[in-house]
Enzyme design. Structure first.
Site, PDB file in Angstrom:
ATOM      1  CD  GLU A   3      19.556 -27.880  28.128  1.00 52.67           C
ATOM      2  OE1 GLU A   3      20.362 -27.118  27.833  1.00 52.67           O
ATOM      3  OE2 GLU A   3      19.385 -29.051  27.863  1.00 52.67           O
ATOM      4  CG  HIS A  29      14.885 -30.387  29.073  1.00 53.13           C
ATOM      5  ND1 HIS A  29      15.313 -31.134  27.854  1.00 53.13           N
ATOM      6  CD2 HIS A  29      16.059 -29.664  29.258  1.00 53.13           C
ATOM      7  CE1 HIS A  29      16.589 -30.894  27.507  1.00 53.13           C
ATOM      8  NE2 HIS A  29      17.035 -30.038  28.513  1.00 53.13           N
ATOM      9  CB  CYS A  55      16.704 -36.733  22.494  1.00 54.75           C
ATOM     10  SG  CYS A  55      16.331 -35.183  21.503  1.00 54.75           S
ATOM     11  CG  ASP A  57      18.567 -35.713  25.816  1.00 54.89           C
ATOM     12  OD1 ASP A  57      17.644 -35.633  24.889  1.00 54.89           O
ATOM     13  OD2 ASP A  57      18.615 -34.690  26.656  1.00 54.89           O
ATOM     14  CB  SER A  58      20.029 -32.841  22.123  1.00 56.82           C
ATOM     15  OG  SER A  58      18.932 -32.379  22.762  1.00 56.82           O
ATOM     16  CB  CYS A  64      10.198 -31.983  25.927  1.00 57.63           C
ATOM     17  SG  CYS A  64      11.971 -31.483  26.114  1.00 57.63           S
TER      18      CYS A  64
END
Length: 276
Positions: free
Chosen positions: A159, A195, A74, A11-12, A193
C-alpha cells in the site's frame, strides 16, 4: 443507479481490486461497483467485532447502491465477518440478497494444486488467527496438511508502493523462510491476501522452482461464474451494461485512484462514499 443491479465488490482497501480484475476479465458483461473502505484500512489486526461492524456497514452501502450480490474480496472480512452476515444479518436485512467470500471457493480447489499434500497459507494476522483456511481446506481435502504463516508487513509494503523496491526483499524472504521451515514437503503456497499478487515476482524469486504460488483472483472469478450458472434467480437480477464504478471511504480520491490503478491494471476514477 436505481435502474442498475450491479455486482458489488468490497475490500478494506485496494487488494480486492486484484480479484475484481479477474472477475471483470472472466465476466465482462455485468455492471460492477467496487467499494474500498480505505478510511479504516487495514483490517488485518482488528477484532472480530470491529471487522464485522465495518464490513456489514459497507455491505449495506452496496445494497443501497442497488447491488443484490456482494463479493467480499477480502480474506480478513471473509474470515471474520462473512458467517455472521450470512447467518444473521441477511435474514433481518433481506433474505433475497447474497454475500459471498473468497475463502470457501479457494479452499474448494487448492488441494488440487499439491502433489505432496502439504501447502503453506500466507495471510494477514487476522486471517491466520481465524483458522478459516485450516477449517475449510480440511472440509474439502482432509488429507492435506496446512501450514499457516502471518505476513503482517506485506500489506503496508504494497500500500506504500514499496513492493517492487529492494527494501521489500528482506521481509518477503523472512516470511517465506518461516513458512518453509515448518515443513520441507510444502510444494504449494497460497497467497491468502488480495494484496500479495503484487509481491508475486519477489515471492517466486525466493522459492525453489518446484513450489507453486497460487493467487486467488482467477479461482474466485471461476467460482462466481459457476455460482451464477447454478443460481438463475440471481443471475437474472443482475444487469449487463459493462459499467464499472469505484468508490472509496477515503476523502482523498486522487490518492485512491493512483493506488487503485496499480492494483486494477487499468486507470481508475473513483468517487467518495461517506460513512454514516
Amino acid at each position: 443507479m436505481l435502474n442498475k443491479q450491479p455486482i458489488g465488490i468490497f475490500d478494506s482497501g485496494y487488494g480486492g481490486l486484484t480479484v475484481f480484475r479477474s472477475i471483470a476479465d472472466q465476466l465482462p458483461d455485468y455492471d460492477y461497483i467496487y467499494l474500498g473502505d480505505n478510511a479504516r484500512a487495514p483490517y488485518g489486526n482488528r477484532s472480530f467485532n470491529t471487522i464485522h461492524e465495518y464490513t456489514w456497514q459497507c455491505v449495506q452501502m452496496l445494497f443501497e447502491m442497488g447491488c443484490p450480490l456482494v463479493i467480499l474480496a477480502c480474506n480478513t472480512a471473509s474470515a471474520k465477518a462473512l458467517r455472521t452476515i450470512q447467518q444473521r444479518d441477511l435474514i433481518h436485512e433481506d433474505p433475497s440478497k447474497r454475500v459471498l467470500g473468497v475463502i470457501r471457493p479457494t479452499a474448494e480447489v487448492i488441494g488440487n494444486y499439491t502433489q505432496t499434500k502439504q501447502i503453506g497459507v500466507l495471510g494477514t494476522k487476522g486471517t491466520v488467527q481465524s483458522k478459516s483456511y485450516l477449517i475449510e481446506i480440511n472440509n474439502f481435502f482432509p488429507e492435506v496438511k496446512v501450514h499457516q504463516q502471518a505476513c503482517p508487513l506485506w500489506v503496508p509494503l504494497v500500500e506504500n508502493g514499496e513492493h517492487d523496491q529492494p527494501g521489500a526483499d528482506y521481509f518477503v524472504k523472512k516470511y517465506l523462510d518461516q513458512v518453509l521451515a515448518k515443513s520441507t514437503e510444502i510444494d504449494t503456497l497460497l497467497l491468502a491476501c488480495t494484496h500479495y499478487p503484487l509481491l508475486q515476482g519477489k515471492i517466486t524469486a525466493y522459492l525453489p522452482k518446484h513450489i507453486k504460488v497460487v493467487p486467488q483472483g482467477d479461482i474466485v472469478a471461476a467460482s462466481l461464474k459457476d455460482y451464477l450458472n447454478r443460481h438463475s434467480e440471481m443471475e437474472q437480477k443482475l444487469t449487463k451494461g459493462h459499467t464499472r464504478q469505484f468508490f472509496t471511504t477515503s476523502d482523498d480520491t486522487d490518492d485512491f485512484d493512483h493506488h487503485a490503478s496499480m492494483f486494477f491494471s487499468e486507470q481508475v476514477k473513483s468517487e467518495y462514499a461517506s460513512l454514516k
